[in-house]
Write an enzyme that holds these catalytic residues in place. Structure first.
Site: not given
Length: 262
Positions: A28, A47, A74-75, A153, A166, A170, A201
């Site tokens: 995405i 990225d 690296d976020v 999501s 996860y 979200k 994806t």
């Protein structure tokens, strides 16, 4: 502080107003970078895969004649976010948009939950949205029409026993965006969430391969998986002047999954 004023299409979509996209080497995030570049926006691609981010940035710059840079970021690391913000600003000029598409998913049902893995996922999926917005705040505010989009999501609504971290990240993103919208609105900055369903994806592919054919499609009213470009179109809309009076919103792009009773 004065209220934000309406903006023109030209102001919002000016090539001088660049966009930072996290997770931009594929999926995405990659589709968002591609579409924004095709519309004349300079892009900074963040990225973990530095080579892929640089390759994509070079391709976009050559194809669309825009400024672009690919960076390894690296976020989950606050210092890396700050450094990347500086490098992006230097490379693409004024930054008027942020798309936080970087994310990870781990199967961690309650009995197998690992605290370090949980924290790592939260730092990537959720905390990074706050820190990237913070690092780019002067840029977003300076434009007078900054816009931020987090990639959420439908699992924030539906939940999933295999991926509670996860799903929680979200769900937290939706709440965080609503809170940030209250803070950012007077600064002329809008912030929203796009919540995809099952999109074709690299993140989804292992589940598609492991499950019987048609498992996901049965619940989707449109009868097919979504494509990254379809999510990118929603993101581009929310970054544009056409969405100038939309903030603190969740735009679901799921082909009718959440409402399905199939």
């Amino acid at each position: 502080m004065p209220a934000a004023s309406p903006i023109s299409h030209e102001e919002s979509c000016s090539p001088a107003s660049g966009v930072v996209v996290t997770g931009a080497a594929s999926g995405i995030g990659g589709a968002c970078a591609d579409l924004l570049a095709s519309r004349g926006r300079a892009v900074a691609l963040w990225d973990l895969d530095e080579a892929a981010a640089r390759r994509r940035a070079e391709q976009l710059a050559a194809e669309f004649g825009i400024a672009a840079i690919g960076l390894r970021v690296d976020v989950s690391d606050p210092a890396a976010i700050r450094a990347a913000a500086d490098a992006s600003r230097e490379a693409i000029g004024t930054i008027g948009g942020l798309v936080h598409a970087a994310g990870m998913v781990l199967e961690m049902p309650v009995a197998d939950t690992d605290v370090a893995a949980w924290d790592r996922l939260m730092n990537v999926n959720l905390r990074a949205l706050l820190l990237a917005t913070q690092a780019l705040l002067p840029d977003l505010e300076q434009t007078g029409h900054g816009a931020v989009v987090g990639i959420g999501s439908i699992n924030a609504t539906l939940g999933n026993g295999l991926i509670p971290a996860y799903s929680a990240s979200k769900g937290g993103m939706i709440s965080l965006v609503r809170s940030l919208a209250d803070d950012l609105g007077p600064r002329g900055i809008r912030i929203n969430v796009v919540s995809p369903g099952q999109i074709r994806t690299p993140m989804l592919q292992p589940a598609v391969a492991a499950l019987p054919e048609g498992t996901f499609e049965r619940r989707i009213l449109l009868g097919r998986l979504g494509e990254p470009r379809e999510v990118a179109s929603a993101v581009a809309f929310l970054l544009s002047a056409e969405a100038s009076y939309i903030t603190a919103a969740e735009l679901v792009v799921d082909g009718g999954n959440i409402s399905s009773q199939r």
